[in-house]
Write an enzyme that holds these catalytic residues in place. Structure first.
Site, PDB file in Angstrom:
ATOM      1  N   ARG A  15      -1.129  -7.933  -2.683  1.00  0.00           N
ATOM      2  CA  ARG A  15      -1.281  -8.219  -4.244  1.00  0.00           C
ATOM      3  C   ARG A  15       0.212  -8.033  -4.929  1.00  0.00           C
ATOM      4  NH1 ARG A  15      -5.421  -3.465  -5.433  1.00  0.00           N
ATOM      5  NH2 ARG A  15      -4.485  -2.671  -3.512  1.00  0.00           N
ATOM      6  N   LYS A  75       0.769  -0.784  -5.591  1.00  0.00           N
ATOM      7  CA  LYS A  75       0.388   0.401  -4.479  1.00  0.00           C
ATOM      8  C   LYS A  75       1.638   1.480  -4.876  1.00  0.00           C
ATOM      9  CE  LYS A  75      -2.506   1.637  -2.397  1.00  0.00           C
ATOM     10  NZ  LYS A  75      -3.903   2.051  -3.123  1.00  0.00           N
ATOM     11  N   TYR A  94      -0.356   2.138  -9.308  1.00  0.00           N
ATOM     12  CA  TYR A  94      -1.277   3.503  -8.777  1.00  0.00           C
ATOM     13  C   TYR A  94      -0.539   4.173  -7.766  1.00  0.00           C
ATOM     14  CZ  TYR A  94      -5.551   0.334  -9.742  1.00  0.00           C
ATOM     15  OH  TYR A  94      -6.306  -0.587 -10.272  1.00  0.00           O
ATOM     16  N   HIS A  96      -2.066   7.869  -7.151  1.00  0.00           N
ATOM     17  CA  HIS A  96      -3.080   8.781  -6.374  1.00  0.00           C
ATOM     18  C   HIS A  96      -2.324   9.821  -5.744  1.00  0.00           C
ATOM     19  CE1 HIS A  96      -6.220   5.801  -6.533  1.00  0.00           C
ATOM     20  NE2 HIS A  96      -5.318   4.835  -6.200  1.00  0.00           N
ATOM     21  N   GLU A 118      -4.538   4.734 -12.392  1.00  0.00           N
ATOM     22  CA  GLU A 118      -5.871   5.538 -12.185  1.00  0.00           C
ATOM     23  C   GLU A 118      -6.159   6.755 -12.967  1.00  0.00           C
ATOM     24  OE1 GLU A 118      -2.924   7.817  -9.356  1.00  0.00           O
ATOM     25  OE2 GLU A 118      -3.540   5.668  -9.928  1.00  0.00           O
ATOM     26  N   VAL A 267     -14.552   4.649   0.308  1.00  0.00           N
ATOM     27  CA  VAL A 267     -13.714   3.994  -0.614  1.00  0.00           C
ATOM     28  C   VAL A 267     -12.929   4.908  -1.373  1.00  0.00           C
ATOM     29  CG1 VAL A 267     -13.743   2.709  -2.634  1.00  0.00           C
ATOM     30  CG2 VAL A 267     -15.508   2.228  -1.007  1.00  0.00           C
ATOM     31  N   ASP A 270      -8.272   6.827  -0.803  1.00  0.00           N
ATOM     32  CA  ASP A 270      -6.781   7.024  -1.441  1.00  0.00           C
ATOM     33  C   ASP A 270      -6.896   8.120  -2.353  1.00  0.00           C
ATOM     34  OD1 ASP A 270      -8.583   6.022  -3.305  1.00  0.00           O
ATOM     35  OD2 ASP A 270      -7.514   4.221  -3.659  1.00  0.00           O
TER      36      ASP A 270
END
Length: 370
Positions: A15, A75, A94, A96, A118, A267, A270
């Site tokens: 991506r 990411k 993102y 996380h 997120e 899922v 992460d």
């Protein structure tokens, strides 16, 4: 504002943070955009498309980080990127954090401004920048789960939808949010026998109303999970606590209650994962087996369908990116409660409670940094 779009370097991450259409909008708003060479190729956007959109192409990631006031990624930065990040540089991606202590410590040390996709949150508690990737990951979880149920891939050898005269596979989905709902739609559409578990009775009522007849709802608790595990073929972990570690709903000991060849797709990996035995894997080596149970725990599942994922993500992130670029992060976050909740680490301070609690770090009230 000077905006940088580096190439993603996480394993098999195809991506890109901004599409050429996004560049057009940023440039139209008076901003300068630098894109690293080949950053968009994995998503189907070659350099000349970015150049035509008004971006300047830079040959290296070092140059992009070196010149940009705001970095837009997909990411979280990986270790080789840490030293490229400058003090007060805004990173919009993102993160996380709650599942990755070294990353948290590195961003504190670099004194960057880390605004996490997120945890951007609307007044209705929805997470607008997590939704598009959750939709992709939820749908992909069933595709991948169906594939790994095949015998050559060490699964039970069961067809998800069955055939006339043969029962379909049974799918258990932990969590009735965006990921769980999209997983249920896909599994139901393929003809599986689906059960969704959640702790929110109002959500279960809603799902019971909208889902087809082959989807059942069940209250989520340890007793019910244990009761269902021995009879289900595919288990999807779709639990989310925004900005915090996912709760452990399936323990190592519970694997013994599953049949050999059962597949689990976590899922939530992460955010630390809701299945104790899950650890992040990559698209290159997506699975491992413990107690004859196949674990699929790829932490960037949407990276496997980058064209769809990049377009879906930019549709959601671009309006926020334009606010940040037009106003600067402080004014944008002061004016928008949604963006303010996205702030996690600011100039060496942890300003998101879930991250501070995950690693016993000092928590700073977000308003004190604005």
């Amino acid at each position: 504002m000077i905006i940088g779009v580096p190439k993603e370097i996480k394993n098999n991450e195809n991506r890109v943070g901004v599409t050429p259409a996004g560049v057009v909008e940023l440039v139209r708003n008076g901003h300068t955009v630098y894109v690293q060479a080949t950053a968009g190729e994995g998503s189907g956007f070659p350099d000349d498309m970015y150049a035509q959109a008004g971006a300047t192409i830079l040959p290296s990631i070092e140059e992009v980080y070196g010149i940009a006031e705001m970095i837009i990624k997909v990411k979280e930065p990986i270790e080789s990127e840490y030293n490229l990040i400058k003090e007060d540089q805004l990173l919009f991606t993102y993160f996380h954090f709650a599942s990755h202590e070294p990353l948290t410590n590195a961003m504190i040390e670099r004194k960057a401004v880390c605004l996490s996709y997120e945890t951007v949150e609307r007044a209705d508690r929805s997470l607008p920048l997590l939704v598009p990737m959750s939709e992709v990951a939820g749908r992909m979880s069933i595709q991948q789960g169906a594939k790994y149920l095949e015998k050559p891939l060490k699964g039970r050898g069961i067809l998800l939808g069955g055939v006339p005269g043969v029962r379909p596979a049974k799918v258990m989905i932990l969590g009735g949010g965006i990921v769980g709902t999209n997983a249920a739609k896909m599994a139901a559409g393929m003809g599986a026998d689906v059960t969704i578990l959640d702790t929110n009775l109002a959500r279960l009522r809603y799902l019971d109303d909208i889902m087809p007849a082959n989807v059942n709802t069940f209250m989520s608790n340890e007793y019910n999970i244990r009761e269902l595990l021995p009879t289900h073929d595919l288990i999807i972990g779709a639990v989310l606590i925004p900005g915090a570690k996912a709760p452990r709903l399936i323990t190592r000991e519970m694997l013994k209650e599953m049949r050999p060849g059962t597949v689990v797709v976590d899922v939530a990996v992460d955010q630390g994962g809701c299945i104790e035995t899950c650890k992040p894997t990559t698209h290159e080596n997506p699975t491992f087996i413990i107690d004859d149970v196949v674990h699929y725990c790829v932490a960037n599942m949407p990276g496997a369908v980058p064209y769809t994922s990049t377009l879906a993500l930019t549709n959601a992130t671009l309006p926020y990116a334009i606010q940040l670029a037009n106003k600067g992060w402080k004014k944008a976050c002061s004016d928008s409660e949604e963006l303010k909740k996205g702030l996690n680490v600011v100039q060496g301070k942890v300003v998101y409670k879930g991250v501070a609690e995950a690693f016993n770090l000092e928590y700073t009230e977000v308003n004190s940094v604005l």
